[in-house]
Motif scaffolding. Structure first.
Motif, PDB file in Angstrom:
ATOM      1  N   LYS A 149      40.712  -3.497  -6.012  1.00 33.91           N
ATOM      2  CA  LYS A 149      41.216  -2.055  -5.471  1.00 33.91           C
ATOM      3  C   LYS A 149      40.613  -1.724  -4.389  1.00 33.91           C
ATOM      4  O   LYS A 149      39.517  -1.805  -3.893  1.00 33.91           O
ATOM      5  CB  LYS A 149      40.686  -0.957  -6.505  1.00 33.91           C
ATOM      6  CG  LYS A 149      41.233   0.457  -6.106  1.00 33.91           C
ATOM      7  CD  LYS A 149      40.952   1.619  -7.120  1.00 33.91           C
ATOM      8  CE  LYS A 149      41.437   2.669  -6.612  1.00 33.91           C
ATOM      9  NZ  LYS A 149      41.086   4.050  -7.544  1.00 33.91           N
ATOM     10  N   VAL A 150      41.572  -1.575  -3.143  1.00 30.73           N
ATOM     11  CA  VAL A 150      41.207  -1.440  -1.907  1.00 30.73           C
ATOM     12  C   VAL A 150      40.175  -0.125  -1.802  1.00 30.73           C
ATOM     13  O   VAL A 150      40.069   0.828  -2.206  1.00 30.73           O
ATOM     14  CB  VAL A 150      42.223  -0.895  -0.978  1.00 30.73           C
ATOM     15  CG1 VAL A 150      41.731  -0.482   0.614  1.00 30.73           C
ATOM     16  CG2 VAL A 150      43.267  -2.035  -0.824  1.00 30.73           C
ATOM     17  N   GLY A 151      38.986  -0.689  -1.084  1.00 22.10           N
ATOM     18  CA  GLY A 151      37.924   0.511  -0.680  1.00 22.10           C
ATOM     19  C   GLY A 151      36.513  -0.346  -0.679  1.00 22.10           C
ATOM     20  O   GLY A 151      36.437  -1.357  -0.497  1.00 22.10           O
ATOM     21  N   VAL A 152      35.588   0.597  -0.124  1.00 19.34           N
ATOM     22  CA  VAL A 152      34.199   0.274  -0.189  1.00 19.34           C
ATOM     23  C   VAL A 152      33.085   0.355  -1.438  1.00 19.34           C
ATOM     24  O   VAL A 152      33.350   1.458  -2.104  1.00 19.34           O
ATOM     25  CB  VAL A 152      33.536   0.774   1.123  1.00 19.34           C
ATOM     26  CG1 VAL A 152      32.013   0.202   1.384  1.00 19.34           C
ATOM     27  CG2 VAL A 152      34.357   0.735   2.298  1.00 19.34           C
ATOM     28  N   TYR A 153      32.682  -0.556  -1.698  1.00 12.46           N
ATOM     29  CA  TYR A 153      31.550  -0.730  -2.947  1.00 12.46           C
ATOM     30  C   TYR A 153      30.213  -0.907  -2.642  1.00 12.46           C
ATOM     31  O   TYR A 153      29.975  -1.733  -1.722  1.00 12.46           O
ATOM     32  CB  TYR A 153      32.189  -1.567  -4.099  1.00 12.46           C
ATOM     33  CG  TYR A 153      33.723  -1.399  -4.424  1.00 12.46           C
ATOM     34  CD1 TYR A 153      33.918  -0.440  -5.374  1.00 12.46           C
ATOM     35  CD2 TYR A 153      34.786  -1.830  -3.613  1.00 12.46           C
ATOM     36  CE1 TYR A 153      35.264  -0.279  -5.988  1.00 12.46           C
ATOM     37  CE2 TYR A 153      36.068  -1.533  -3.974  1.00 12.46           C
ATOM     38  CZ  TYR A 153      36.347  -0.877  -5.270  1.00 12.46           C
ATOM     39  OH  TYR A 153      37.683  -0.633  -5.496  1.00 12.46           O
ATOM     40  N   GLU A 154      29.460  -0.481  -3.421  1.00 17.64           N
ATOM     41  CA  GLU A 154      27.830  -0.862  -3.269  1.00 17.64           C
ATOM     42  C   GLU A 154      27.569  -1.449  -4.346  1.00 17.64           C
ATOM     43  O   GLU A 154      27.909  -1.426  -5.618  1.00 17.64           O
ATOM     44  CB  GLU A 154      27.066   0.527  -2.882  1.00 17.64           C
ATOM     45  CG  GLU A 154      26.967   1.303  -3.886  1.00 17.64           C
ATOM     46  CD  GLU A 154      26.440   2.823  -3.523  1.00 17.64           C
ATOM     47  OE1 GLU A 154      25.264   2.537  -2.544  1.00 17.64           O
ATOM     48  OE2 GLU A 154      26.538   3.904  -3.862  1.00 17.64           O
ATOM     49  N   ASN A 155      26.352  -2.198  -4.199  1.00  8.76           N
ATOM     50  CA  ASN A 155      25.694  -2.924  -5.248  1.00  8.76           C
ATOM     51  C   ASN A 155      26.461  -3.677  -6.143  1.00  8.76           C
ATOM     52  O   ASN A 155      26.785  -3.547  -7.240  1.00  8.76           O
ATOM     53  CB  ASN A 155      24.942  -2.034  -6.194  1.00  8.76           C
ATOM     54  CG  ASN A 155      23.884  -2.603  -7.229  1.00  8.76           C
ATOM     55  OD1 ASN A 155      23.657  -3.783  -7.045  1.00  8.76           O
ATOM     56  ND2 ASN A 155      23.301  -1.998  -7.923  1.00  8.76           N
ATOM     57  N   VAL A 156      26.997  -4.856  -5.351  1.00 14.10           N
ATOM     58  CA  VAL A 156      28.069  -5.588  -6.070  1.00 14.10           C
ATOM     59  C   VAL A 156      27.593  -7.092  -6.132  1.00 14.10           C
ATOM     60  O   VAL A 156      26.984  -7.515  -5.048  1.00 14.10           O
ATOM     61  CB  VAL A 156      29.642  -5.720  -5.398  1.00 14.10           C
ATOM     62  CG1 VAL A 156      30.629  -6.820  -6.056  1.00 14.10           C
ATOM     63  CG2 VAL A 156      30.204  -4.225  -5.568  1.00 14.10           C
ATOM     64  N   CYS A 157      27.661  -7.609  -6.927  1.00 14.62           N
ATOM     65  CA  CYS A 157      27.496  -9.078  -7.379  1.00 14.62           C
ATOM     66  C   CYS A 157      28.207 -10.206  -7.465  1.00 14.62           C
ATOM     67  O   CYS A 157      29.261  -9.760  -8.130  1.00 14.62           O
ATOM     68  CB  CYS A 157      26.182  -9.118  -8.386  1.00 14.62           C
ATOM     69  SG  CYS A 157      25.247 -10.939  -8.426  1.00 14.62           S
ATOM     70  N   ASN A 318      26.268 -14.245  -4.108  1.00 10.72           N
ATOM     71  CA  ASN A 318      25.975 -13.208  -3.145  1.00 10.72           C
ATOM     72  C   ASN A 318      25.606 -11.904  -3.884  1.00 10.72           C
ATOM     73  O   ASN A 318      26.239 -11.541  -4.849  1.00 10.72           O
ATOM     74  CB  ASN A 318      27.010 -13.002  -2.141  1.00 10.72           C
ATOM     75  CG  ASN A 318      27.354 -14.253  -1.049  1.00 10.72           C
ATOM     76  OD1 ASN A 318      26.348 -14.644  -0.468  1.00 10.72           O
ATOM     77  ND2 ASN A 318      28.217 -14.641  -1.043  1.00 10.72           N
ATOM     78  N   TRP A 319      24.840 -11.155  -3.149  1.00  6.50           N
ATOM     79  CA  TRP A 319      24.417  -9.736  -3.909  1.00  6.50           C
ATOM     80  C   TRP A 319      24.407  -8.932  -2.744  1.00  6.50           C
ATOM     81  O   TRP A 319      23.814  -8.870  -1.758  1.00  6.50           O
ATOM     82  CB  TRP A 319      23.106  -9.707  -4.333  1.00  6.50           C
ATOM     83  CG  TRP A 319      22.629  -8.465  -5.171  1.00  6.50           C
ATOM     84  CD1 TRP A 319      23.570  -7.659  -5.554  1.00  6.50           C
ATOM     85  CD2 TRP A 319      21.074  -8.005  -5.177  1.00  6.50           C
ATOM     86  NE1 TRP A 319      22.738  -6.405  -6.238  1.00  6.50           N
ATOM     87  CE2 TRP A 319      21.449  -6.754  -6.012  1.00  6.50           C
ATOM     88  CE3 TRP A 319      20.105  -8.273  -5.015  1.00  6.50           C
ATOM     89  CZ2 TRP A 319      20.320  -5.940  -6.385  1.00  6.50           C
ATOM     90  CZ3 TRP A 319      18.874  -7.615  -5.529  1.00  6.50           C
ATOM     91  CH2 TRP A 319      19.186  -6.466  -6.373  1.00  6.50           C
ATOM     92  N   PHE A 320      25.597  -8.029  -2.798  1.00  5.49           N
ATOM     93  CA  PHE A 320      26.110  -7.240  -1.857  1.00  5.49           C
ATOM     94  C   PHE A 320      25.417  -5.821  -1.871  1.00  5.49           C
ATOM     95  O   PHE A 320      25.479  -5.102  -2.828  1.00  5.49           O
ATOM     96  CB  PHE A 320      27.650  -7.095  -1.704  1.00  5.49           C
ATOM     97  CG  PHE A 320      28.442  -8.059  -1.462  1.00  5.49           C
ATOM     98  CD1 PHE A 320      28.697  -8.560   0.036  1.00  5.49           C
ATOM     99  CD2 PHE A 320      28.736  -9.103  -2.312  1.00  5.49           C
ATOM    100  CE1 PHE A 320      29.279  -9.520   0.488  1.00  5.49           C
ATOM    101  CE2 PHE A 320      29.502 -10.515  -1.978  1.00  5.49           C
ATOM    102  CZ  PHE A 320      29.753 -10.539  -0.621  1.00  5.49           C
TER     103      PHE A 320
END
Length: 513
Positions: A149-157, A318-320
């Motif tokens: 889904k278009v958007g910005v996310y945090e703490n994504v692995c 990667n861990w974003f």
């Protein structure tokens, strides 16, 4: 730096090569450069001997006894990686890096077949799968993808299956002679493709482990180069298994690998959701998951559960800290696959499919886009990310002003694109085709496969030949408006996950032009 008239420079080049006596000669855009030097030697009546020992008759420039490689190939794989390609393909360096990877696979398969006293089929495999369209559709669904889904996310692995396709080939004994039909594979005897792949897969994983565990230094670099080269080969083994250019091809072999891959991805997604993770995005052999407050240990535990369920090795790739997924360029209402950018917990930027990754965008635009990315993610949480939009637009405004005031070095504005056929055979006058024709008019030799560099100089000219100028012929002038438009596109990419489009970006530049 060699100076003097053209003939003197060529003579000095010959002396320099003789004095340094290199084993390898690395040249940017090597095909073009070697042909150009040969043409200029001929024009000056010089026969250059850049070789060791006897020169080859009939050549104006001879490299006999030395290896001439394109600088880009060397930068991509390094000397150790090129050695690994040679080892795999049983070919000399020029061919190992110059041939398509499918031909390297063919070379290895031919060698292994001869070792096993297997008769080699003809070079191209005839189609053996005659099916209706509906049968073909049911059998060949390819890899499985779940759009984000278009958007910005945090703490994504990001969790990746390690060499998924090669591991499927090895684990399930996939080979040309073992796959009877999709879903029906012989377990015995050991398959030809599975046996070959297993050795090179284990070799690649060995070097991958060394690249992670060795201390900083040359050995670590060499291990990384070797595993990278083998990764490039192993990825192609899967696709080549059903290709008509593969003399051993069995299209059902290719389809069975895909079927197993789809099942594995679904199993992985089910495990993640059962453990309370939200799946943000999934693409064939990768899943991107999020859980509020999750730590690295939580993602490691999830990985272990997926490995137990699927039987295939998996790694945390990667861990974003933040990751942004983009809309499609042709339809902003739909999300794009293989196109995102983010900031890792380590502080590094990680991106895929955007302008900063593309050859057909100039260095200046890429540099500005990276600065915009850094600025957007200079934050502690998502609310701060959203508040950085004005700062990102400030970075864009400064870059645009530098273009208008002609303060950007023209070398940073060169765009590169490869020629896929003779420039005279194109029906449309694309910019790189126009630049190639300009080079030919000035005595340069241009070949299929050459990377053609050019500068936008008069983008709105009715004469397509004058819209760009070949990089070798630049006078210092450039079309600032064209490059501003490229910057606007790069800025839209960075801001589109926050629902800011190109028109809104352009509106902030009113008054600068």
């Amino acid at each position: 730096m060699l100076e003097g008239c053209e003939g003197e420079i060529l003579v000095e080049l010959e002396k320099a090569v003789r004095n340094f006596d290199p084993d390898f000669i690395l040249i940017p855009n090597s095909k073009f450069a070697v042909n150009y030097v040969s043409e200029r030697a001929k024009a000056n009546g010089l026969k250059l001997s850049l070789s060791r020992g006897l020169a080859v008759e009939g050549r104006w420039v001879d490299f006999n006894g030395r290896v001439v490689l394109d600088l880009r190939c060397f930068e991509e794989f390094g000397l150790a990686g090129i050695a690994e390609l040679c080892n795999y393909s049983m070919l000399p360096p020029e061919l190992a890096v110059g041939w398509p990877v499918g031909r390297l696979v063919d070379s290895r398969q031919c060698y292994e077949a001869i070792r096993r006293n297997v008769l080699l089929p003809v070079a191209r495999s005839p189609s053996t799968a005659f099916r209706s369209l509906s049968e073909f559709h049911m059998a060949d669904k390819g890899g499985l993808t779940f759009n984000p889904k278009v958007g910005v996310y945090e703490n994504v692995c990001q969790l990746d299956f390690d060499s998924q396709y090669p591991n499927i080939i090895v684990k399930h004994n996939i080979s040309y002679e073992t796959v009877i039909d999709v879903g029906s594979v012989l377990r015995e005897p050991r398959g030809f493709l599975a046996e070959i792949t297993e050795y090179w897969l284990n070799r690649r994983l060995h070097f991958k482990r060394l690249a992670k565990t060795l201390p900083e230094g040359n050995l670590k670099i060499y291990a990384y180069q070797r595993q990278k080269a083998l990764k490039a080969v192993l990825v192609v083994v899967y696709g080549y298994s059903g290709c008509s250019w593969n003399r051993f091809a069995n299209v059902k072999c290719f389809e069975e690998i895909n079927r197993i891959s789809r099942k594995i991805l679904i199993d992985a997604l089910n495990v993640a959701e059962e453990e309370g993770f939200e799946v943000i995005y999934a693409d064939v052999d990768s899943i991107y998951v999020h859980k509020a407050g999750a730590k690295l240990e939580d993602y490691e535990e999830l990985r272990n559960l997926i490995v137990d369920e699927t039987g295939l090795p998996m790694s945390i790739e990667n861990w974003f800290k933040f990751i942004a997924f983009l809309p499609q360029q042709t339809n902003s209402g739909l999300s794009a696959t293989k196109r995102y950018f983010g900031k890792l917990m380590s502080g590094e930027l990680c991106f895929k499919g955007i302008e900063a990754r593309r050859y057909d965008y100039p260095e200046y635009v890429k540099e500005v886009q990276l600065r915009m990315m850094e600025t957007l993610f200079d934050a502690e949480d998502l609310s701060e990310v959203a508040s950085n939009v004005d700062r990102v637009l400030g970075v864009l405004a400064k870059a645009v002003k530098a273009l208008i005031e002609k303060r950007v070095p023209v070398e940073k504005l060169v765009v590169y694109k490869a020629l896929h056929k003779d420039p005279r055979e194109y029906s449309s006058m694309f910019p790189h085709v126009s630049a190639a024709l300009q080079l030919m008019q000035h005595g340069y030799e241009v070949e299929v496969g050459d990377l053609i560099g050019y500068i936008h100089v008069r983008s709105r000219s009715k004469n397509q030949l004058t819209r760009v100028q070949a990089a070798q012929l630049v006078t210092g002038y450039y079309d600032a408006e064209k490059y501003i438009e490229m910057l606007v596109e790069a800025a839209e990419t960075i801001l589109s996950p926050l629902k800011i489009d190109k028109a809104q970006v352009r509106a902030t530049l009113v008054g600068l032009r």
